[in-house]
Design a protein around this motif. Structure first.
Motif, short mmCIF file in Angstrom:
data_model
loop_
_atom_site.label_atom_id
_atom_site.label_comp_id
_atom_site.label_asym_id
_atom_site.label_seq_id
_atom_site.Cartn_x
_atom_site.Cartn_y
_atom_site.Cartn_z
N GLY A 42 36.82 16.72 -2.76
CA GLY A 42 36.58 17.90 -3.88
C GLY A 42 36.67 19.21 -3.02
O GLY A 42 37.24 19.89 -4.01
N ARG A 43 37.21 19.62 -2.48
CA ARG A 43 37.29 20.91 -1.83
C ARG A 43 38.75 21.14 -1.73
O ARG A 43 38.95 22.04 -2.51
N THR A 44 39.71 19.96 -0.99
CA THR A 44 41.23 19.76 -1.46
C THR A 44 41.28 20.14 -2.70
O THR A 44 42.31 21.17 -2.88
N GLU A 45 40.60 19.20 -3.88
CA GLU A 45 41.43 19.47 -5.47
C GLU A 45 40.42 21.05 -5.53
O GLU A 45 41.16 21.27 -6.66
N ALA A 46 39.51 21.04 -5.50
CA ALA A 46 39.29 22.83 -6.22
C ALA A 46 40.18 23.65 -5.70
O ALA A 46 41.00 24.55 -6.57
N ILE A 47 41.20 23.40 -4.26
CA ILE A 47 41.79 24.62 -3.63
C ILE A 47 43.16 24.07 -4.67
O ILE A 47 43.89 25.63 -5.04
N LEU A 48 43.52 23.53 -4.54
CA LEU A 48 44.89 23.21 -5.48
C LEU A 48 45.10 23.60 -6.79
O LEU A 48 45.42 23.86 -7.58
N ARG A 49 43.37 23.37 -7.32
CA ARG A 49 43.30 23.97 -8.77
C ARG A 49 42.93 25.41 -9.10
O ARG A 49 42.57 25.92 -10.35
N GLY A 50 42.67 26.06 -8.07
CA GLY A 50 43.15 27.44 -7.92
C GLY A 50 41.70 28.58 -8.17
O GLY A 50 41.04 28.94 -8.31
N GLU A 51 40.49 26.89 -7.84
CA GLU A 51 39.20 27.28 -7.71
C GLU A 51 38.67 28.11 -6.77
O GLU A 51 37.17 28.27 -6.62
N LEU A 52 38.98 27.82 -5.62
CA LEU A 52 38.42 27.94 -4.17
C LEU A 52 39.76 28.17 -3.37
O LEU A 52 40.46 27.81 -3.12
N SER A 53 39.32 29.64 -2.93
CA SER A 53 41.07 29.70 -1.74
C SER A 53 40.53 29.17 -0.36
O SER A 53 39.36 28.60 -0.28
N TYR A 54 41.49 29.19 -0.43
CA TYR A 54 41.55 28.29 1.15
C TYR A 54 40.50 29.02 2.68
O TYR A 54 39.80 27.88 2.78
N ALA A 55 40.38 30.50 2.20
CA ALA A 55 39.31 30.93 2.92
C ALA A 55 37.77 30.74 2.63
O ALA A 55 36.95 30.23 3.34
N GLU A 56 37.56 30.53 1.05
CA GLU A 56 36.58 29.90 0.80
C GLU A 56 35.79 28.43 1.14
O GLU A 56 34.58 28.73 1.72
N ALA A 57 36.93 28.23 1.89
CA ALA A 57 36.64 26.70 1.82
C ALA A 57 36.70 26.66 3.30
O ALA A 57 35.95 25.95 3.46
N LEU A 58 36.95 27.45 3.95
CA LEU A 58 37.03 27.66 5.16
C LEU A 58 34.79 27.98 5.98
O LEU A 58 34.11 27.93 6.57
N GLU A 59 34.80 28.73 4.95
CA GLU A 59 33.75 29.27 4.92
C GLU A 59 32.90 27.85 4.60
O GLU A 59 31.72 28.07 5.29
N GLN A 60 32.76 27.42 3.66
CA GLN A 60 32.13 26.19 2.76
C GLN A 60 32.20 25.27 4.53
O GLN A 60 30.86 24.91 4.70
N ILE A 61 33.28 25.48 5.19
CA ILE A 61 32.95 24.31 5.96
C ILE A 61 32.32 25.12 7.61
O ILE A 61 31.49 24.09 8.03
N ALA A 62 32.06 26.40 7.61
CA ALA A 62 31.46 26.24 8.92
C ALA A 62 29.97 26.73 8.58
O ALA A 62 29.55 26.09 9.56
N ALA A 63 29.80 26.89 6.95
CA ALA A 63 28.31 26.96 6.92
C ALA A 63 27.49 25.35 7.24
O ALA A 63 26.79 25.45 7.46
N LYS A 64 28.67 24.55 6.36
CA LYS A 64 27.92 22.83 6.72
C LYS A 64 27.65 22.23 8.04
O LYS A 64 26.62 21.91 7.59
N TYR A 65 28.58 23.20 8.61
CA TYR A 65 28.17 22.36 10.17
C TYR A 65 28.32 24.44 11.68
O TYR A 65 27.53 23.78 12.27
N ALA A 66 27.03 25.35 10.62
CA ALA A 66 26.17 25.58 11.39
C ALA A 66 25.08 25.45 12.46
O ALA A 66 25.46 25.49 13.40
N ASN A 67 24.61 24.69 11.99
CA ASN A 67 23.56 24.23 12.52
C ASN A 67 23.52 22.93 12.68
O ASN A 67 22.68 22.25 12.97
N GLY A 68 24.82 22.56 13.29
CA GLY A 68 25.01 20.70 13.67
C GLY A 68 24.88 20.84 14.70
O GLY A 68 25.50 20.30 15.38
#
Length: 68
Positions: A42-68
């Motif tokens: 879904g994140r990949t598709e959002a990038i390809l659609r232009g709804e999410l930047s690569y940097a934003e996607a990296l931030e989402q991934i970092a936030a997801k794994y920040a506590n784990g």
């Protein structure tokens, strides 16, 4: 080195072209021994659609794994 592209400069995909790139992304990950889940795809598709930047996607991934 990361190239920064503004939202206005990003090419967005839709329709059959989007589906081809999604299939390519998923298959290339599988061939590398990775099996992306629905969230990652879904994140990949959002990038390809232009709804999410690569940097934003990296931030989402970092936030997801920040506590784990």
């Amino acid at each position: 080195m990361t190239t920064h592209i503004s939202a206005a400069q990003r090419k967005t995909l839709s329709g059959a072209e989007l589906q081809r790139w999604m299939a390519l992304a998923e298959k290339s990950q599988q061939l590398a021994g990775h099996f992306p889940d629905a969230e990652a795809l879904g994140r990949t598709e959002a990038i390809l659609r232009g709804e999410l930047s690569y940097a934003e996607a990296l931030e989402q991934i970092a936030a997801k794994y920040a506590n784990g």
